[in-house]
Motif scaffolding. Structure first.
Motif, PDB file in Angstrom:
ATOM      1  N   ALA A 109      60.917  32.575  18.624  1.00 25.63           N
ATOM      2  CA  ALA A 109      62.211  32.608  19.304  1.00 25.63           C
ATOM      3  C   ALA A 109      63.340  32.186  18.366  1.00 25.63           C
ATOM      4  CB  ALA A 109      62.185  31.714  20.533  1.00 25.63           C
ATOM      5  N   LEU A 110      63.094  31.177  17.528  1.00 28.27           N
ATOM      6  CA  LEU A 110      64.115  30.742  16.577  1.00 28.27           C
ATOM      7  C   LEU A 110      64.383  31.834  15.551  1.00 28.27           C
ATOM      8  CD1 LEU A 110      63.060  27.023  16.066  1.00 28.27           C
ATOM      9  CD2 LEU A 110      65.193  27.848  17.100  1.00 28.27           C
ATOM     10  N   ALA A 111      63.338  32.490  15.085  1.00 25.47           N
ATOM     11  CA  ALA A 111      63.522  33.574  14.120  1.00 25.47           C
ATOM     12  C   ALA A 111      64.308  34.736  14.729  1.00 25.47           C
ATOM     13  CB  ALA A 111      62.163  34.054  13.618  1.00 25.47           C
ATOM     14  N   ALA A 112      64.083  35.004  16.020  1.00 23.42           N
ATOM     15  CA  ALA A 112      64.814  36.084  16.689  1.00 23.42           C
ATOM     16  C   ALA A 112      66.288  35.739  16.843  1.00 23.42           C
ATOM     17  CB  ALA A 112      64.193  36.365  18.061  1.00 23.42           C
ATOM     18  N   SER A 113      66.592  34.456  17.005  1.00 23.43           N
ATOM     19  CA  SER A 113      67.974  34.019  17.188  1.00 23.43           C
ATOM     20  C   SER A 113      68.690  33.750  15.869  1.00 23.43           C
ATOM     21  CB  SER A 113      68.011  32.740  18.039  1.00 23.43           C
ATOM     22  OG  SER A 113      67.470  32.964  19.318  1.00 23.43           O
ATOM     23  N   LEU A 114      67.929  33.565  14.806  1.00 20.42           N
ATOM     24  CA  LEU A 114      68.500  33.220  13.498  1.00 20.42           C
ATOM     25  C   LEU A 114      67.949  34.189  12.454  1.00 20.42           C
ATOM     26  CD1 LEU A 114      67.875  29.369  13.777  1.00 20.42           C
ATOM     27  CD2 LEU A 114      70.098  30.516  14.028  1.00 20.42           C
ATOM     28  N   PRO A 115      68.422  35.423  12.457  1.00 18.22           N
ATOM     29  CA  PRO A 115      67.881  36.439  11.546  1.00 18.22           C
ATOM     30  C   PRO A 115      67.963  35.996  10.086  1.00 18.22           C
ATOM     31  CG  PRO A 115      69.337  37.435  13.182  1.00 18.22           C
ATOM     32  CD  PRO A 115      69.502  35.948  13.308  1.00 18.22           C
ATOM     33  N   GLY A 116      66.887  36.275   9.370  1.00 19.99           N
ATOM     34  CA  GLY A 116      66.872  35.979   7.949  1.00 19.99           C
ATOM     35  C   GLY A 116      66.313  34.619   7.576  1.00 19.99           C
ATOM     36  N   VAL A 117      65.941  33.792   8.565  1.00 26.14           N
ATOM     37  CA  VAL A 117      65.416  32.465   8.227  1.00 26.14           C
ATOM     38  C   VAL A 117      64.028  32.572   7.609  1.00 26.14           C
ATOM     39  CG1 VAL A 117      66.700  31.251  10.043  1.00 26.14           C
ATOM     40  CG2 VAL A 117      64.387  32.107  10.511  1.00 26.14           C
ATOM     41  N   GLU A 118      63.709  31.573   6.785  1.00 29.55           N
ATOM     42  CA  GLU A 118      62.328  31.388   6.347  1.00 29.55           C
ATOM     43  C   GLU A 118      61.618  30.624   7.459  1.00 29.55           C
ATOM     44  OE1 GLU A 118      61.587  29.684   2.452  1.00 29.55           O
ATOM     45  OE2 GLU A 118      63.655  30.142   1.881  1.00 29.55           O
ATOM     46  N   LEU A 119      60.552  31.195   7.983  1.00 30.12           N
ATOM     47  CA  LEU A 119      59.848  30.561   9.098  1.00 30.12           C
ATOM     48  C   LEU A 119      58.459  30.124   8.671  1.00 30.12           C
ATOM     49  CD1 LEU A 119      59.464  29.792  12.087  1.00 30.12           C
ATOM     50  CD2 LEU A 119      58.764  32.167  12.509  1.00 30.12           C
ATOM     51  N   TYR A 120      58.147  28.863   8.976  1.00 34.12           N
ATOM     52  CA  TYR A 120      56.820  28.309   8.734  1.00 34.12           C
ATOM     53  C   TYR A 120      56.346  27.673  10.035  1.00 34.12           C
ATOM     54  CZ  TYR A 120      58.303  28.768   3.883  1.00 34.12           C
ATOM     55  OH  TYR A 120      58.769  29.259   2.689  1.00 34.12           O
ATOM     56  N   ALA A 121      55.086  27.899  10.375  1.00 34.07           N
ATOM     57  CA  ALA A 121      54.509  27.303  11.579  1.00 34.07           C
ATOM     58  C   ALA A 121      53.180  26.667  11.204  1.00 34.07           C
ATOM     59  CB  ALA A 121      54.317  28.355  12.665  1.00 34.07           C
ATOM     60  N   ALA A 122      52.781  25.655  11.974  1.00 32.65           N
ATOM     61  CA  ALA A 122      51.523  24.969  11.670  1.00 32.65           C
ATOM     62  C   ALA A 122      50.922  24.390  12.940  1.00 32.65           C
ATOM     63  CB  ALA A 122      51.748  23.857  10.644  1.00 32.65           C
ATOM     64  N   ASP A 123      49.588  24.377  12.987  1.00 38.14           N
ATOM     65  CA  ASP A 123      48.869  23.762  14.103  1.00 38.14           C
ATOM     66  C   ASP A 123      47.493  23.347  13.606  1.00 38.14           C
ATOM     67  OD1 ASP A 123      49.457  23.922  17.393  1.00 38.14           O
ATOM     68  OD2 ASP A 123      47.385  23.525  16.820  1.00 38.14           O
ATOM     69  N   ILE A 124      46.920  22.351  14.249  1.00 37.80           N
ATOM     70  CA  ILE A 124      45.599  21.864  13.866  1.00 37.80           C
ATOM     71  C   ILE A 124      44.488  22.674  14.520  1.00 37.80           C
ATOM     72  CG2 ILE A 124      45.332  20.172  15.752  1.00 37.80           C
ATOM     73  CD1 ILE A 124      44.252  18.207  13.608  1.00 37.80           C
ATOM     74  N   GLU A 125      44.815  23.430  15.566  1.00 41.97           N
ATOM     75  CA  GLU A 125      43.824  24.195  16.314  1.00 41.97           C
ATOM     76  C   GLU A 125      43.653  25.588  15.703  1.00 41.97           C
ATOM     77  OE1 GLU A 125      41.886  24.169  19.359  1.00 41.97           O
ATOM     78  OE2 GLU A 125      41.880  22.038  18.903  1.00 41.97           O
ATOM     79  N   PRO A 126      42.449  25.961  15.250  1.00 40.29           N
ATOM     80  CA  PRO A 126      42.242  27.295  14.674  1.00 40.29           C
ATOM     81  C   PRO A 126      42.621  28.432  15.630  1.00 40.29           C
ATOM     82  CG  PRO A 126      40.376  25.865  14.161  1.00 40.29           C
ATOM     83  CD  PRO A 126      41.233  25.115  15.149  1.00 40.29           C
ATOM     84  N   ALA A 127      42.315  28.276  16.919  1.00 36.13           N
ATOM     85  CA  ALA A 127      42.652  29.333  17.882  1.00 36.13           C
ATOM     86  C   ALA A 127      44.161  29.518  17.974  1.00 36.13           C
ATOM     87  CB  ALA A 127      42.070  29.008  19.253  1.00 36.13           C
ATOM     88  N   ALA A 128      44.908  28.412  17.924  1.00 38.32           N
ATOM     89  CA  ALA A 128      46.365  28.499  17.968  1.00 38.32           C
ATOM     90  C   ALA A 128      46.906  29.189  16.726  1.00 38.32           C
ATOM     91  CB  ALA A 128      46.961  27.099  18.107  1.00 38.32           C
ATOM     92  N   VAL A 129      46.336  28.864  15.574  1.00 35.36           N
ATOM     93  CA  VAL A 129      46.790  29.479  14.321  1.00 35.36           C
ATOM     94  C   VAL A 129      46.580  30.985  14.361  1.00 35.36           C
ATOM     95  CG1 VAL A 129      46.337  29.617  11.835  1.00 35.36           C
ATOM     96  CG2 VAL A 129      46.492  27.384  12.957  1.00 35.36           C
ATOM     97  N   ARG A 130      45.420  31.413  14.827  1.00 34.55           N
ATOM     98  CA  ARG A 130      45.154  32.857  14.926  1.00 34.55           C
ATOM     99  C   ARG A 130      46.150  33.528  15.858  1.00 34.55           C
ATOM    100  NH1 ARG A 130      39.747  30.945  15.053  1.00 34.55           N
ATOM    101  NH2 ARG A 130      39.706  31.128  17.338  1.00 34.55           N
ATOM    102  N   CYS A 131      46.437  32.864  16.978  1.00 35.25           N
ATOM    103  CA  CYS A 131      47.366  33.423  17.956  1.00 35.25           C
ATOM    104  C   CYS A 131      48.780  33.467  17.386  1.00 35.25           C
ATOM    105  CB  CYS A 131      47.318  32.601  19.238  1.00 35.25           C
ATOM    106  SG  CYS A 131      48.260  33.285  20.615  1.00 35.25           S
ATOM    107  N   ALA A 132      49.208  32.387  16.744  1.00 36.91           N
ATOM    108  CA  ALA A 132      50.562  32.322  16.196  1.00 36.91           C
ATOM    109  C   ALA A 132      50.788  33.407  15.152  1.00 36.91           C
ATOM    110  CB  ALA A 132      50.814  30.935  15.607  1.00 36.91           C
ATOM    111  N   ARG A 133      49.768  33.727  14.395  1.00 37.99           N
ATOM    112  CA  ARG A 133      49.908  34.771  13.376  1.00 37.99           C
ATOM    113  C   ARG A 133      50.189  36.136  13.989  1.00 37.99           C
ATOM    114  NH1 ARG A 133      45.179  32.218   9.547  1.00 37.99           N
ATOM    115  NH2 ARG A 133      46.589  30.869   8.330  1.00 37.99           N
TER     116      ARG A 133
END
Length: 260
Positions: A109-133
């Motif tokens: 949502a932040l990337a959609a509102s702020l075009p051109g940003v460098e976006l990094y995401a992180a989570d400790i849960e493998p299932a969440a990481v797969r989903c976020a990708r």
């Protein structure tokens, strides 16, 4: 398109199972299912207590359709308030981090509102990481690991918006959550320790090292926890403030790093 008669049957089934918004949920299930057999299976999962978003495979968040896999934390509508606060505070942000990202909804949502940003995401849960990708836009990076340890070291001192969707339910209250959450969402995304603020303190303790001058840290908490959360932000050297939305029942604590 499935027959309209299916809609009334699904409404009745959901209503008898105690679904408060049976009509709305039935419409979503009927419009999503591709076959009568798939619809029947989806209805049974919902009746058995699975979150609607897990059954559908997606959630609406800030106008986006976010993929949500089983076992992944479901993005809450109240968290849209955090996104709006971040965009309003740093409209020219260049680097955004979505910590404890879950499905990656906040980062997307932040990337959609702020075009051109460098976006990094992180989570400790493998299932969440797969989903976020699946949800972060092209060019965004999703890392697996424990809080800041998951992030590339080159981000230190460069982050303009650090959105940390930390768990904040006190351990003894997790059992009081609706079954949809405590049974079907990862406990690590819900349990915030004895007073609910253990993970929050870890984040505030390190946030200043990662924020750029003028950067901001944002996280949700409950109204009753806000005062203690503000103290944690202040101890970290950031300038705290609280924003609240009565409409969304949301309380967001924002910590700002002084410009250099």
């Amino acid at each position: 398109m499935l027959p309209s008669s299916d809609l009334s049957a699904v409404v009745s089934r959901l209503r008898s199972a105690g679904c408060v918004f049976a009509e709305d949920e039935a419409a979503l299930l009927v419009s999503t299912a591709r076959t009568p057999a798939e619809l029947a299976a989806m209805v049974e999962r919902r009746v058995d207590g699975h979150p609607l978003e897990h059954v559908l495979g997606w959630a609406e968040f800030c106008g986006l359709r976010i993929a949500v896999d089983p076992g992944v934390f479901v993005p809450r509508r109240r968290t849209e308030f955090l996104v709006r606060q971040a965009v309003a505070a740093r409209p020219g942000a260049g680097v955004v981090v979505d910590l404890c990202c879950g499905s990656g909804a906040v980062g997307a949502a932040l990337a959609a509102s702020l075009p051109g940003v460098e976006l990094y995401a992180a989570d400790i849960e493998p299932a969440a990481v797969r989903c976020a990708r699946r949800n972060v836009p092209e060019g965004g990076q999703v890392h697996e690991g424990d809080l800041f340890a998951a992030l590339p070291d080159v981000l230190r001192g460069r982050v303009d918006i650090l959105a940390a969707n930390v768990p904040y339910v006190p351990t003894e209250e997790v059992g009081l959550l609706p079954a949809e959450a405590r049974v079907h969402e990862p406990i690590v995304a819900l349990d915030g320790g004895a007073d609910g603020l253990d993970v929050l303190r870890r984040v505030t303790g390190e946030a200043g090292k990662w924020l750029a001058p003028g950067g901001i840290l944002l996280f949700e908490t409950s109204e009753r926890q806000a005062a203690v959360a503000v103290e944690a932000v202040a101890r970290s050297g950031l300038t705290p403030r609280v924003a609240a939305s009565d409409e969304l029942y949301a309380t967001v604590v924002i910590g700002s790093k002084l410009p250099s």
